[in-house]
Design a protein around this motif. Structure first.
Motif, PDB file in Angstrom:
ATOM      1  N   SER A 130       1.871   6.911  -6.370  1.00 42.98           N
ATOM      2  CA  SER A 130       1.717   6.594  -7.938  1.00 42.98           C
ATOM      3  C   SER A 130       2.260   4.958  -8.529  1.00 42.98           C
ATOM      4  O   SER A 130       1.747   4.484  -9.171  1.00 42.98           O
ATOM      5  CB  SER A 130       1.564   7.746  -8.920  1.00 42.98           C
ATOM      6  N   ASN A 131       3.289   4.952  -7.254  1.00 38.77           N
ATOM      7  CA  ASN A 131       3.692   3.623  -7.973  1.00 38.77           C
ATOM      8  C   ASN A 131       3.347   2.467  -7.111  1.00 38.77           C
ATOM      9  O   ASN A 131       3.307   2.809  -5.701  1.00 38.77           O
ATOM     10  CB  ASN A 131       5.602   4.340  -7.611  1.00 38.77           C
ATOM     11  N   THR A 132       2.933   1.422  -7.447  1.00 37.81           N
ATOM     12  CA  THR A 132       1.757   0.998  -6.876  1.00 37.81           C
ATOM     13  C   THR A 132       3.217  -0.178  -6.129  1.00 37.81           C
ATOM     14  O   THR A 132       2.938  -0.792  -5.551  1.00 37.81           O
ATOM     15  CB  THR A 132       1.015  -0.230  -7.701  1.00 37.81           C
ATOM     16  N   THR A 133       4.342   0.042  -6.275  1.00 40.77           N
ATOM     17  CA  THR A 133       5.498  -0.639  -5.238  1.00 40.77           C
ATOM     18  C   THR A 133       6.389  -0.576  -4.735  1.00 40.77           C
ATOM     19  O   THR A 133       6.937  -1.291  -3.532  1.00 40.77           O
ATOM     20  CB  THR A 133       6.058  -1.709  -6.664  1.00 40.77           C
ATOM     21  N   SER A 134       6.085   1.015  -4.768  1.00 35.06           N
ATOM     22  CA  SER A 134       7.145   2.105  -4.143  1.00 35.06           C
ATOM     23  C   SER A 134       6.791   0.951  -1.995  1.00 35.06           C
ATOM     24  O   SER A 134       4.952   1.604  -1.850  1.00 35.06           O
ATOM     25  CB  SER A 134       6.899   3.150  -4.006  1.00 35.06           C
ATOM     26  N   GLU A 135       7.558   2.130  -1.805  1.00 36.57           N
ATOM     27  CA  GLU A 135       7.220   1.431  -0.146  1.00 36.57           C
ATOM     28  C   GLU A 135       6.917   2.861   0.175  1.00 36.57           C
ATOM     29  O   GLU A 135       7.580   4.325   0.327  1.00 36.57           O
ATOM     30  CB  GLU A 135       9.151   1.409   0.514  1.00 36.57           C
ATOM     31  N   ALA A 136       5.989   2.785   0.828  1.00 32.79           N
ATOM     32  CA  ALA A 136       4.886   3.812   2.197  1.00 32.79           C
ATOM     33  C   ALA A 136       5.234   3.483   3.745  1.00 32.79           C
ATOM     34  O   ALA A 136       4.548   2.624   4.270  1.00 32.79           O
ATOM     35  CB  ALA A 136       4.248   4.026   1.561  1.00 32.79           C
ATOM     36  N   THR A 137       6.086   4.148   4.256  1.00 31.10           N
ATOM     37  CA  THR A 137       5.883   3.751   5.699  1.00 31.10           C
ATOM     38  C   THR A 137       5.439   4.847   6.776  1.00 31.10           C
ATOM     39  O   THR A 137       5.280   6.240   5.942  1.00 31.10           O
ATOM     40  CB  THR A 137       7.224   4.167   6.743  1.00 31.10           C
ATOM     41  N   LEU A 138       3.806   4.780   6.546  1.00 33.76           N
ATOM     42  CA  LEU A 138       3.408   5.528   7.777  1.00 33.76           C
ATOM     43  C   LEU A 138       3.419   5.887   9.310  1.00 33.76           C
ATOM     44  O   LEU A 138       3.950   5.222   9.932  1.00 33.76           O
ATOM     45  CB  LEU A 138       1.267   5.267   8.012  1.00 33.76           C
ATOM     46  N   PRO A 163      -3.136  -0.996  -5.520  1.00 29.90           N
ATOM     47  CA  PRO A 163      -4.299  -1.677  -6.178  1.00 29.90           C
ATOM     48  C   PRO A 163      -3.560  -0.472  -7.548  1.00 29.90           C
ATOM     49  O   PRO A 163      -3.202   1.291  -6.602  1.00 29.90           O
ATOM     50  CB  PRO A 163      -5.168  -0.764  -5.622  1.00 29.90           C
ATOM     51  N   ALA A 164      -4.045  -0.166  -8.363  1.00 30.22           N
ATOM     52  CA  ALA A 164      -3.522   0.928  -9.236  1.00 30.22           C
ATOM     53  C   ALA A 164      -4.531   2.128  -9.375  1.00 30.22           C
ATOM     54  O   ALA A 164      -3.506   3.540  -9.487  1.00 30.22           O
ATOM     55  CB  ALA A 164      -3.856   0.217 -10.744  1.00 30.22           C
ATOM     56  N   ASN A 165      -5.732   1.561  -8.391  1.00 30.36           N
ATOM     57  CA  ASN A 165      -6.618   3.384  -8.112  1.00 30.36           C
ATOM     58  C   ASN A 165      -7.137   3.084  -7.136  1.00 30.36           C
ATOM     59  O   ASN A 165      -8.087   2.991  -7.224  1.00 30.36           O
ATOM     60  CB  ASN A 165      -7.724   2.854  -9.434  1.00 30.36           C
ATOM     61  N   PRO A 166      -6.497   3.298  -5.781  1.00 24.40           N
ATOM     62  CA  PRO A 166      -6.636   2.889  -4.480  1.00 24.40           C
ATOM     63  C   PRO A 166      -8.043   3.778  -4.402  1.00 24.40           C
ATOM     64  O   PRO A 166      -8.231   5.327  -4.448  1.00 24.40           O
ATOM     65  CB  PRO A 166      -5.627   3.095  -3.838  1.00 24.40           C
ATOM     66  N   THR A 167      -8.985   3.422  -3.665  1.00 32.20           N
ATOM     67  CA  THR A 167     -10.132   4.016  -2.922  1.00 32.20           C
ATOM     68  C   THR A 167      -9.548   5.225  -0.939  1.00 32.20           C
ATOM     69  O   THR A 167      -9.648   6.284  -0.451  1.00 32.20           O
ATOM     70  CB  THR A 167     -11.025   4.288  -3.554  1.00 32.20           C
ATOM     71  N   TYR A 168      -8.748   3.403  -0.365  1.00 29.99           N
ATOM     72  CA  TYR A 168      -9.233   4.218   0.348  1.00 29.99           C
ATOM     73  C   TYR A 168      -8.378   3.477   1.664  1.00 29.99           C
ATOM     74  O   TYR A 168      -7.146   2.571   1.097  1.00 29.99           O
ATOM     75  CB  TYR A 168     -10.057   3.293   1.333  1.00 29.99           C
ATOM     76  N   ALA A 195      -1.569  -1.990   7.865  1.00 33.07           N
ATOM     77  CA  ALA A 195      -2.147  -0.831   6.903  1.00 33.07           C
ATOM     78  C   ALA A 195      -2.079  -1.305   5.617  1.00 33.07           C
ATOM     79  O   ALA A 195      -1.020  -1.792   4.989  1.00 33.07           O
ATOM     80  CB  ALA A 195      -1.569   1.106   6.682  1.00 33.07           C
ATOM     81  N   GLU A 196      -3.203  -0.683   4.265  1.00 34.80           N
ATOM     82  CA  GLU A 196      -3.387  -1.374   3.271  1.00 34.80           C
ATOM     83  C   GLU A 196      -4.395  -0.030   2.588  1.00 34.80           C
ATOM     84  O   GLU A 196      -4.818   0.287   3.047  1.00 34.80           O
ATOM     85  CB  GLU A 196      -3.499  -2.713   3.194  1.00 34.80           C
ATOM     86  N   LEU A 197      -3.806   0.031   0.975  1.00 36.95           N
ATOM     87  CA  LEU A 197      -4.800   0.636   0.191  1.00 36.95           C
ATOM     88  C   LEU A 197      -5.933  -0.806  -0.634  1.00 36.95           C
ATOM     89  O   LEU A 197      -5.650  -1.339  -1.047  1.00 36.95           O
ATOM     90  CB  LEU A 197      -3.708   1.564  -0.634  1.00 36.95           C
ATOM     91  N   GLU A 198      -7.095  -0.403  -0.754  1.00 41.03           N
ATOM     92  CA  GLU A 198      -8.075  -0.449  -1.115  1.00 41.03           C
ATOM     93  C   GLU A 198      -8.903   0.030  -2.186  1.00 41.03           C
ATOM     94  O   GLU A 198      -9.434   1.048  -2.126  1.00 41.03           O
ATOM     95  CB  GLU A 198      -8.734  -1.304  -0.135  1.00 41.03           C
ATOM     96  N   ALA A 199      -9.146  -0.711  -3.438  1.00 38.18           N
ATOM     97  CA  ALA A 199      -9.733   0.234  -3.946  1.00 38.18           C
ATOM     98  C   ALA A 199     -10.986   0.156  -3.991  1.00 38.18           C
ATOM     99  O   ALA A 199     -11.687   1.275  -4.651  1.00 38.18           O
ATOM    100  CB  ALA A 199      -9.644  -0.305  -5.100  1.00 38.18           C
ATOM    101  N   ASP A 200     -11.619  -1.207  -3.570  1.00 43.71           N
ATOM    102  CA  ASP A 200     -12.762  -1.073  -2.734  1.00 43.71           C
ATOM    103  C   ASP A 200     -12.875  -0.952  -1.837  1.00 43.71           C
ATOM    104  O   ASP A 200     -12.271  -0.511  -0.829  1.00 43.71           O
ATOM    105  CB  ASP A 200     -13.986  -3.069  -3.911  1.00 43.71           C
ATOM    106  N   ARG A 201     -14.746  -0.829  -1.670  1.00 42.69           N
ATOM    107  CA  ARG A 201     -14.938  -1.311   0.354  1.00 42.69           C
ATOM    108  C   ARG A 201     -14.259  -1.992   1.040  1.00 42.69           C
ATOM    109  O   ARG A 201     -14.416  -3.314   0.361  1.00 42.69           O
ATOM    110  CB  ARG A 201     -16.168  -0.982  -0.129  1.00 42.69           C
ATOM    111  N   PRO A 202     -13.592  -1.469   1.922  1.00 42.98           N
ATOM    112  CA  PRO A 202     -12.628  -2.426   2.664  1.00 42.98           C
ATOM    113  C   PRO A 202     -13.767  -2.911   3.624  1.00 42.98           C
ATOM    114  O   PRO A 202     -15.438  -2.582   3.774  1.00 42.98           O
ATOM    115  CB  PRO A 202     -11.789  -1.872   3.214  1.00 42.98           C
ATOM    116  N   LYS A 203     -13.569  -4.447   4.168  1.00 44.06           N
ATOM    117  CA  LYS A 203     -13.817  -5.223   5.364  1.00 44.06           C
ATOM    118  C   LYS A 203     -13.549  -5.624   6.056  1.00 44.06           C
ATOM    119  O   LYS A 203     -12.474  -5.410   6.239  1.00 44.06           O
ATOM    120  CB  LYS A 203     -14.549  -6.079   4.374  1.00 44.06           C
ATOM    121  N   ARG A 204     -13.874  -5.979   7.281  1.00 44.08           N
ATOM    122  CA  ARG A 204     -13.467  -6.188   8.201  1.00 44.08           C
ATOM    123  C   ARG A 204     -12.471  -7.988   8.235  1.00 44.08           C
ATOM    124  O   ARG A 204     -12.674  -8.147   7.925  1.00 44.08           O
ATOM    125  CB  ARG A 204     -14.643  -6.613   9.490  1.00 44.08           C
TER     126      ARG A 204
END
Length: 154
Positions: free
Chosen positions: A73-81, A117-122, A135-144
């Motif tokens: 929920s924090n858009t600037t926090s680190e996330a390692t997968l 993004p504030a409201n990621p979908t992907y 890796a990235e979080l996207e709100a809109d349909r991702p593109k190649r």
């Protein structure tokens, strides 16, 4: 087991998978996983922090969306997968066919690009020919990021 029950079990299993990487960040919204493969090899058995995310054809992408992960929920926090995958058969664009190759299991720790993004979908995974993943979080349909090679028929 009904589809709703399966979906809820998958979401429960993935609850906090992404947000758990950033220990103080509460979970945000549920995201789908989309994969793009920029290599000539089939990539199978993709997993994100233990959650299975199917595979992706050579030079393929999009399509399969796997529910069950929560974005921070924090858009600037680190996330390692922790990403796991298996590299398999090699694809020939000229012949439009795969040739069997020994399967190579791989793993990597991948930091998700920030800010989110504030409201990621992907959650989008990009598999590159040199073996690294982004890796990235996207709100809109991702593109190649890289188009398929000329003559690609799949």
């Amino acid at each position: 087991m009904t589809d709703i029950m399966k979906r809820n079990l998958l979401k429960a299993a993935g609850l906090g998978v992404l947000s758990g990487c950033a220990t103080a960040a509460p979970a945000g919204r549920s995201v789908s996983i989309v994969k793009f493969n920029y290599t000539d090899r089939y990539i199978g058995d993709v997993s994100v922090n233990g959650v299975w995310a199917a595979g992706v054809d050579a030079f393929g992408g999009g399509g399969d969306r796997i529910q069950g992960l929560m974005a921070p929920s924090n858009t600037t926090s680190e996330a390692t997968l922790k990403i796991g995958w298996a590299v398999g058969s090699i694809y020939s664009v000229a012949d439009d066919e795969y040739t069997r190759m020994p399967i190579q299991a791989k793993t990597a720790s991948v930091e998700v690009a920030r800010p989110y993004p504030a409201n990621p979908t992907y959650l989008v995974l990009h598999f590159y020919p040199d073996g690294h993943i982004e890796a990235e979080l996207e709100a809109d349909r991702p593109k190649r990021r890289i188009p398929p090679p000329p003559g690609y028929h799949r």
